[in-house]
Design a protein around this motif. Structure first.
Motif, short mmCIF file in Angstrom:
data_model
loop_
_atom_site.label_atom_id
_atom_site.label_comp_id
_atom_site.label_asym_id
_atom_site.label_seq_id
_atom_site.Cartn_x
_atom_site.Cartn_y
_atom_site.Cartn_z
N LYS A 1 33.81 -88.18 -58.13
CA LYS A 1 34.75 -88.78 -57.18
C LYS A 1 35.50 -87.71 -56.40
O LYS A 1 35.77 -86.63 -56.91
CB LYS A 1 35.78 -89.63 -57.92
CG LYS A 1 35.23 -90.86 -58.56
CD LYS A 1 36.34 -91.69 -59.17
CE LYS A 1 35.74 -92.93 -59.81
NZ LYS A 1 36.74 -93.80 -60.38
N THR A 2 35.86 -88.09 -55.18
CA THR A 2 36.70 -87.24 -54.33
C THR A 2 37.62 -88.15 -53.54
O THR A 2 37.18 -89.14 -52.98
CB THR A 2 35.83 -86.41 -53.35
OG1 THR A 2 34.92 -85.62 -54.11
CG2 THR A 2 36.70 -85.49 -52.52
N THR A 3 38.90 -87.80 -53.49
CA THR A 3 39.85 -88.60 -52.72
C THR A 3 39.91 -88.08 -51.28
O THR A 3 39.37 -87.03 -50.97
CB THR A 3 41.27 -88.53 -53.33
OG1 THR A 3 41.76 -87.20 -53.20
CG2 THR A 3 41.27 -88.96 -54.78
N SER A 4 40.60 -88.81 -50.46
CA SER A 4 40.84 -88.37 -49.08
C SER A 4 41.73 -87.13 -49.08
O SER A 4 42.52 -86.93 -50.00
CB SER A 4 41.53 -89.46 -48.28
OG SER A 4 40.76 -90.62 -48.25
N GLN B 1 44.02 -82.82 -52.44
CA GLN B 1 42.85 -83.65 -52.67
C GLN B 1 42.59 -83.73 -54.17
O GLN B 1 42.71 -82.74 -54.89
CB GLN B 1 41.63 -83.06 -51.97
CG GLN B 1 40.39 -83.92 -52.08
CD GLN B 1 39.25 -83.36 -51.26
OE1 GLN B 1 39.01 -82.17 -51.25
NE2 GLN B 1 38.55 -84.24 -50.56
N GLY B 2 42.22 -84.93 -54.63
CA GLY B 2 41.78 -85.12 -56.00
C GLY B 2 40.27 -85.10 -56.04
O GLY B 2 39.60 -85.55 -55.10
N ASN C 1 43.49 -82.14 -59.36
CA ASN C 1 44.27 -82.29 -58.13
C ASN C 1 44.55 -80.91 -57.55
O ASN C 1 45.21 -80.08 -58.18
CB ASN C 1 45.57 -83.04 -58.40
CG ASN C 1 45.31 -84.51 -58.66
OD1 ASN C 1 45.14 -85.27 -57.73
ND2 ASN C 1 45.24 -84.89 -59.92
N LEU D 1 45.48 -90.89 -60.37
CA LEU D 1 44.86 -89.63 -59.95
C LEU D 1 44.90 -88.54 -61.01
O LEU D 1 44.24 -87.52 -60.87
CB LEU D 1 45.53 -89.12 -58.67
CG LEU D 1 45.39 -90.02 -57.46
CD1 LEU D 1 46.21 -89.50 -56.30
CD2 LEU D 1 43.93 -90.16 -57.06
#
Length: 131
Positions: free
Chosen positions: A56-59, A50-51, A88, A83
């Motif tokens: 912000k946060t990614t899936s 995950q980033g 990360n 990213l």
């Protein structure tokens, strides 16, 4: 009771982001690898990536490997350069024998870049190792 729980330390397992040429698509890609420098096989690996940043946060992405042989490596995923401005995180869980191990690897924001590439001897490729 917490003091009675022994959490084994993970050694000789690394994560790397490598910049390499893709023969199929004729592009330069960034790929994430896991490296097993142990003399034993790792089994039932689960890698959750995950980033993230303050805003912000990614899936979550999950990857499973049944086995990573001793002194070997495996490509985990392609990572997009967009990213790199995020932290990360790669949470790795695996069995070594009957013992469950877990370690979190983090590539901090803006540390993955061409100027930071170093030769990773296990892969024979240039990349960045996680802290």
């Amino acid at each position: 009771m917490k003091k009675d729980i022994k959490i084994p330390e993970v050694t000789n397992v690394e994560m790397a982001v490598v910049y390499e040429y893709n023969d199929i698509y004729k592009t330069d890609d960034w790929n994430v690898y896991i490296i097993n420098n142990k003399n034993v096989d790792l089994e039932m690996l689960v890698i959750v990536s995950q980033g993230f940043s303050d805003t912000k946060t990614t899936s979550l992405l999950r990857k499973k490997l049944d086995k990573l042989p001793a002194n070997s490596f495996a490509k985990i995923e392609l990572i997009q350069p967009e990213l790199f401005k995020l932290n990360n995180r790669f949470q790795v869980t695996f069995f070594e024998g009957n013992t469950l191990y877990e370690k979190t690897f983090i590539f901090e924001a803006n540390t993955i870049k061409e100027g930071a590439l170093r030769m990773i001897t296990e892969l024979n490729k240039r990349g960045v190792l996680a802290s």
